[in-house]
Design an enzyme around this catalytic site. Sequence first.
Site, PDB file in Angstrom:
ATOM      1  N   CYS A 162      25.747  -7.467  68.578  1.00  0.00           N
ATOM      2  CA  CYS A 162      24.603  -6.555  68.567  1.00  0.00           C
ATOM      3  C   CYS A 162      23.709  -6.696  69.791  1.00  0.00           C
ATOM      4  O   CYS A 162      22.700  -5.982  69.905  1.00  0.00           O
ATOM      5  CB  CYS A 162      23.803  -6.758  67.289  1.00  0.00           C
ATOM      6  SG  CYS A 162      24.787  -6.392  65.817  1.00  0.00           S
ATOM      7  N   GLU A 313      12.685 -14.503  64.918  1.00  0.00           N
ATOM      8  CA  GLU A 313      12.155 -13.782  66.079  1.00  0.00           C
ATOM      9  C   GLU A 313      10.627 -13.820  66.094  1.00  0.00           C
ATOM     10  O   GLU A 313       9.996 -14.011  67.136  1.00  0.00           O
ATOM     11  CB  GLU A 313      12.664 -12.345  66.064  1.00  0.00           C
ATOM     12  CG  GLU A 313      12.547 -11.651  67.398  1.00  0.00           C
ATOM     13  CD  GLU A 313      13.266 -10.313  67.450  1.00  0.00           C
ATOM     14  OE1 GLU A 313      13.322  -9.740  68.543  1.00  0.00           O
ATOM     15  OE2 GLU A 313      13.772  -9.843  66.401  1.00  0.00           O
ATOM     16  N   LYS A 331      14.123   0.005  64.488  1.00  0.00           N
ATOM     17  CA  LYS A 331      15.192   0.061  63.483  1.00  0.00           C
ATOM     18  C   LYS A 331      14.694   0.548  62.131  1.00  0.00           C
ATOM     19  O   LYS A 331      15.501   0.928  61.273  1.00  0.00           O
ATOM     20  CB  LYS A 331      15.857  -1.309  63.355  1.00  0.00           C
ATOM     21  CG  LYS A 331      16.679  -1.719  64.571  1.00  0.00           C
ATOM     22  CD  LYS A 331      17.381  -3.048  64.344  1.00  0.00           C
ATOM     23  CE  LYS A 331      18.267  -3.426  65.531  1.00  0.00           C
ATOM     24  NZ  LYS A 331      17.507  -3.859  66.699  1.00  0.00           N
ATOM     25  N   HIS A 336      20.176  -0.045  62.298  1.00  0.00           N
ATOM     26  CA  HIS A 336      20.692  -0.980  63.298  1.00  0.00           C
ATOM     27  C   HIS A 336      21.942  -0.390  63.931  1.00  0.00           C
ATOM     28  O   HIS A 336      22.984  -0.280  63.281  1.00  0.00           O
ATOM     29  CB  HIS A 336      21.007  -2.311  62.618  1.00  0.00           C
ATOM     30  CG  HIS A 336      21.348  -3.415  63.561  1.00  0.00           C
ATOM     31  ND1 HIS A 336      21.453  -3.251  64.923  1.00  0.00           N
ATOM     32  CD2 HIS A 336      21.624  -4.731  63.326  1.00  0.00           C
ATOM     33  CE1 HIS A 336      21.779  -4.402  65.490  1.00  0.00           C
ATOM     34  NE2 HIS A 336      21.887  -5.316  64.534  1.00  0.00           N
ATOM     35  N   PHE A 394      25.771 -11.629  66.545  1.00  0.00           N
ATOM     36  CA  PHE A 394      26.615 -12.636  65.909  1.00  0.00           C
ATOM     37  C   PHE A 394      27.217 -13.536  66.985  1.00  0.00           C
ATOM     38  O   PHE A 394      27.505 -13.097  68.103  1.00  0.00           O
ATOM     39  CB  PHE A 394      27.752 -11.962  65.143  1.00  0.00           C
ATOM     40  CG  PHE A 394      27.348 -11.387  63.801  1.00  0.00           C
ATOM     41  CD1 PHE A 394      26.084 -11.550  63.295  1.00  0.00           C
ATOM     42  CD2 PHE A 394      28.271 -10.681  63.050  1.00  0.00           C
ATOM     43  CE1 PHE A 394      25.728 -11.021  62.057  1.00  0.00           C
ATOM     44  CE2 PHE A 394      27.936 -10.153  61.820  1.00  0.00           C
ATOM     45  CZ  PHE A 394      26.666 -10.321  61.315  1.00  0.00           C
TER      46      PHE A 394
END
Length: 406
Positions: A162, A313, A331, A336, A394
């Site tokens: 991502c 985050e 988002k 996403h 990931f």
Amino acid sequence: MAGIDVAVTGLGLVTPAGIGVAASWAGVCDGRPTAALDPVLDRNPVRISCRVPGFDAAELLGGRRAHRLDPFTQFALVAAREAIADAGLDPQTWDGARVGVVLGCADGGPGTVEAQHRVLVEQSAARVSPLLLPMQLPNMLAGQTAIEFGATGPNLVVATACASGATAIGTARDLLLLDRCDIVIAGGSEAMITPLVMAGFAQMGALSRRQDDPAGASRPFDVDRDGFVAGEGAGVVVLERAADARARGARIRARIAGYGATADAHHMTTPHPAGLGIESAVRAALADAGAGPGDVRHVNAHGTSTPLNDLAEARMIRRVFTDDPLVTSTKGVTGHLLGAAGAVEAVFTVLSVEQGVVPPTANLRTLDPEMEIKVATSATGTRVEFALSSSLGFGGQNAVLAIAAA
């Protein structure tokens, strides 16, 4: 490379908020969620997605051309056309050998694979399409873009899950700084909303299960967030050295002032709980831009609406930025977009810098009390001279773009 600026001269978008930059920007600034129940996923445990509305590939690309392309390539070509036109460039007259393509995606064309697998199982191997591989291979994203626009320079597809779209833009910037090309078509595209892929995400527990309220399912930083909603689409930018852009009289929309990329080396799917990997990428992007945390006025966060990502985050943002930059995650509107997310959000960050508007984080009702950050809940007019767009993937892959006013 010191003193060389990289300019953004063209923008293109295909997102669940709309086809084209104007429609997508209006959608995210209005905070209109796009998530809905998806009939393609009727047999799946989670049936919510964010689809691009009204996308007619045959109309936009021509019937024969569209038939030979998976949607992840279709989205990219439409976004790239817009970006090239926005940059005021003509592929018929440019020196193709000095034009590069760097695009990102996480998966390639799983929809094509699943469709042809059904042909194999239900009919025979002899009935499988000879276009299976040319349609689904990830590298064809850049290959087809080069064919479309006569770009014969460096041609790459990057895959950092991502973070792919942001990684592609950072890599494109490096090519310009190294004088490997004069123009780069950069960004990301994704079309992963298929029954098999979404079943995998559901089995991991990554998706929101708010099926009684699909429009409210993607809610970054909210105390009641329970997972992400998958989206599709593409974001493309045209990058040039700023001096070259000025010499041809181009409009410079913003500058890619810095880039940072790191790995968590922590877990195959979950981010480092303290956000140490993304912090390192943020600090690297700031150092690359010759800036400090106090220069950052806005952060377009990865903000997926998952419990672990958003908390990690937010902790990082609080720790690094003492001046409370205004944070958003688009988002909440788009869902996403996976490998395209970093590119689409980079375009939104360019627009925030250019227009002085930070879009809202849609569906944020109650900020998680563990998050001590300032989050935009409505479109906010503010001067943004310097901003960051952050992406995580990931495998612990992180990419951060520092975007500055022209």
